[in-house]
Design an enzyme around this catalytic site. Structure first.
Site, mmCIF file in Angstrom:
data_model
loop_
_atom_site.group_PDB
_atom_site.id
_atom_site.type_symbol
_atom_site.label_atom_id
_atom_site.label_comp_id
_atom_site.label_asym_id
_atom_site.label_seq_id
_atom_site.Cartn_x
_atom_site.Cartn_y
_atom_site.Cartn_z
ATOM 1 N N SER A 11 0.836 -1.207 0.000
ATOM 2 C CA SER A 11 0.000 0.000 0.000
ATOM 3 C C SER A 11 0.869 1.255 0.000
ATOM 4 C CB SER A 11 -0.873 -0.027 1.261
ATOM 5 O OG SER A 11 -1.490 1.223 1.472
ATOM 6 N N HIS B 64 -12.958 -2.729 -3.127
ATOM 7 C CA HIS B 64 -12.149 -2.350 -1.970
ATOM 8 C C HIS B 64 -12.538 -3.193 -0.749
ATOM 9 C CE1 HIS B 64 -9.484 1.306 -1.122
ATOM 10 N NE2 HIS B 64 -9.494 0.699 0.056
HETATM 11 C C1 LIG Z 1 -7.445 -3.195 6.458
HETATM 12 C C2 LIG Z 1 -7.497 -2.961 4.985
HETATM 13 C C3 LIG Z 1 -6.698 -1.963 4.446
HETATM 14 C C4 LIG Z 1 -6.721 -1.748 3.066
HETATM 15 N N1 LIG Z 1 -5.868 -0.832 2.545
HETATM 16 C C5 LIG Z 1 -5.878 -0.608 1.214
HETATM 17 C C6 LIG Z 1 -4.975 0.323 0.635
HETATM 18 O O1 LIG Z 1 -4.160 0.920 1.316
HETATM 19 N N2 LIG Z 1 -5.059 0.532 -0.690
HETATM 20 C C7 LIG Z 1 -5.975 -0.122 -1.488
HETATM 21 O O2 LIG Z 1 -6.021 0.112 -2.696
HETATM 22 N N3 LIG Z 1 -6.810 -1.043 -0.962
HETATM 23 C C8 LIG Z 1 -6.774 -1.298 0.348
HETATM 24 N N4 LIG Z 1 -7.600 -2.249 0.870
HETATM 25 C C9 LIG Z 1 -8.477 -3.034 -0.019
HETATM 26 C C10 LIG Z 1 -7.748 -4.305 -0.507
HETATM 27 O O3 LIG Z 1 -6.714 -3.979 -1.389
HETATM 28 C C11 LIG Z 1 -8.687 -5.251 -1.256
HETATM 29 O O4 LIG Z 1 -9.357 -4.549 -2.266
HETATM 30 C C12 LIG Z 1 -9.699 -5.963 -0.371
HETATM 31 O O5 LIG Z 1 -9.193 -6.177 0.930
HETATM 32 C C13 LIG Z 1 -10.055 -7.300 -1.018
HETATM 33 O O6 LIG Z 1 -11.012 -7.962 -0.302
HETATM 34 P P1 LIG Z 1 -10.726 -9.175 0.750
HETATM 35 O O7 LIG Z 1 -10.164 -8.519 1.963
HETATM 36 O O8 LIG Z 1 -12.086 -9.731 0.924
HETATM 37 O O9 LIG Z 1 -9.756 -10.134 0.095
HETATM 38 C C14 LIG Z 1 -7.579 -2.502 2.242
HETATM 39 C C15 LIG Z 1 -8.363 -3.512 2.789
HETATM 40 C C16 LIG Z 1 -8.325 -3.752 4.153
HETATM 41 C C17 LIG Z 1 -9.163 -4.858 4.706
HETATM 42 C C1 LIG Z 2 -4.864 7.951 5.081
HETATM 43 C C2 LIG Z 2 -4.666 6.497 5.431
HETATM 44 C C3 LIG Z 2 -5.598 5.702 4.663
HETATM 45 C C4 LIG Z 2 -5.358 4.254 4.756
HETATM 46 C C5 LIG Z 2 -6.438 3.650 3.953
HETATM 47 C C6 LIG Z 2 -6.306 2.235 3.755
HETATM 48 C C7 LIG Z 2 -7.465 1.743 2.968
HETATM 49 O O1 LIG Z 2 -7.535 1.871 1.783
HETATM 50 C C8 LIG Z 2 -8.519 1.087 3.672
HETATM 51 O O2 LIG Z 2 -9.404 0.530 3.007
HETATM 52 O O3 LIG Z 2 -8.543 1.144 4.909
#
Ligand SMILES: Cc1cc2nc3c(=O)[nH]c(=O)nc-3n(C[C@H](O)[C@H](O)[C@H](O)COP(=O)(O)O)c2cc1C
Ligand SMILES: CCCCCCC(=O)C(=O)O
Length: 366
Positions: free
Chosen positions: A120, A260
């Site tokens: 990320s 997401h």
């Molecule tokens: C705690 C958490 C943080 C995440 N942070 C990001 C991120 O920083 N950037 C992003 O594009 N997606 C982020 N995602 C989304 C994941 O990339 C992804 O799309 C999603 O978790 C997929 O679903 P799954 O958890 O059911 O496998 C995040 C998801 C979670 C659960």
């Molecule tokens: C400004 C920090 C944002 C972290 C976001 C991570 C993310 O995408 C998520 O779903 O949580």
């Protein structure tokens, strides 16, 4: 604010056999507010639930006597061989789950298979400590209001050996995650974005995102990113055929069908349910990846049969990390791989190229 810290040591648990076992083990170890941040979705979490439920509407139609005892799971995407059609989805702040954070994730992934780890923008370990360790590392990019900061991050990642950029397009700001609001969630001290310079006030991710993310992006952002870096650009967060076409026309090298993990707009469909529309619109021009709700090897098979070239896995990797550090990540990915190989063999599928929509029957269809 809820207390954040380890809860119990999980001693006495049986060895995990499924990703659900890892999830239970992670939950027992994490503080409730951290668990909620990792696990939760937006709003009523309808989309979060839909992502996993969608896989259960499909049944597999095996072919027998196909000599498929040793299926080949390898694939090639963006010019690189992957041992399996799997990658680690970008998830912010892996140090929430384990002190070694993304370093442990990379190590654990490399021990399981040569598949990409997408870190990320808000990775909590320096990118230079993550590359060159046996697996391709891709960088997820949030385009910030301050383009100089985004550019600096991309250039740093490129110098470190990152192989592709994953531009997230579904987050002008963070979705309304009610668990975090109710918990008054704040990042614990020391959990910070290791690859971003300057600034503070990171503690509330929602507030931080409102301040930092550029909320007015349009498709010209791809040309800008292309002007900054020669790396392949993967667009993450597409949910309609029309947007997939726009992404391809804007120069995307691949598209991730993603909501997401149900954390942005609650009420959008499960990613699996929109995949056929997007596969038809993309018409094979770029590889399609999918994430959201992949929890079993046979889910990978289902996504591939509906048009994905590979899937990304988010929360389960964090469950493995919380449950067992690098070994837990290895365990999660090995289970998925073993289940995929087992499903391919039992379904009579020798290689990924043999996977077609004929492999599936949707509940209720004749
Ligand atoms: C705690 C958490 C943080 C995440 N942070 C990001 C991120 O920083 N950037 C992003 O594009 N997606 C982020 N995602 C989304 C994941 O990339 C992804 O799309 C999603 O978790 C997929 O679903 P799954 O958890 O059911 O496998 C995040 C998801 C979670 C659960
Ligand atoms: C400004 C920090 C944002 C972290 C976001 C991570 C993310 O995408 C998520 O779903 O949580």
């Amino acid at each position: 604010m809820a207390a954040i810290g380890p809860r119990g040591d999980g001693a006495g648990e049986a060895a995990p056999l499924t990703l659900a076992d890892y999830a239970r083990s992670a939950r027992a170890r994490l503080a409730p507010a951290v668990w909620d941040f990792l696990e939760g979705g937006a709003g009523e979490e309808r989309t979060l639930a839909a992502n996993t439920e969608a896989f259960d509407r499909y049944w597999l139609r095996p072919s027998v006597l196909r000599g498929a005892s040793r299926p080949d799971t390898a694939t090639e995407i963006l010019g690189r061989r992957w041992d399996a059609p799997l990658a680690v989805a970008p998830v912010a702040y892996h140090t929430l789950a384990h002190p070694a954070g993304e370093a442990a994730t990379v190590r654990g992934t490399a021990a399981a298979a040569a598949v990409p780890v997408v870190i990320s923008t808000f990775a909590s370990r320096a990118v230079e400590d993550l590359t060159g360790r046996g697996v391709p590392v891709w960088l997820q990019v949030y385009c910030l209001r301050d383009r100089a900061v985004t550019r600096g991050l991309v250039e740093r990642a490129e110098r470190a050996g990152v192989e592709a950029l994953v531009l997230t397009v579904d987050a002008p700001h963070l979705g309304r995650r009610l668990r975090d609001v109710r918990n008054g969630f704040r990042l614990p001290a020391g959990v910070v974005p290791a690859n971003l310079t300057g600034g503070d006030g990171f503690a509330d991710p929602s507030v931080h995102a409102r301040e930092e993310f550029d909320p007015d992006l349009d498709w010209t952002v791809l040309a800008w990113l292309r002007s900054v870096s020669p790396l392949p650009i993967v667009v993450k967060g597409v949910l309609t055929g029309a947007d997939a076409v726009l992404a391809i026309e804007a120069g995307a090298d691949a598209v991730v069908v993603s909501n997401h993990g149900g954390r942005q707009l609650d009420g959008v469909p499960a990613t699996l349910d929109v995949l056929p529309e997007i596969a038809e619109a993309a018409a094979g021009r770029v590889p399609l990846l999918l994430d959201g709700g992949v929890r079993r090897g046979r889910d990978v098979l289902t996504a591939l049969a509906l048009g994905a070239r590979a899937v990304l896995v988010g929360r389960p990797v964090l469950h493995g990390l919380a449950a067992g550090g690098p070994d837990g990540v290895t365990g999660v990915l090995r289970i998925l791989l073993d289940e995929l190989t087992d499903a391919m063999s039992l379904a009579g599928v020798r290689a990924l190229a043999d996977i077609t929509p004929d492999l599936l029957r949707r509940s209720g269809d004749r």
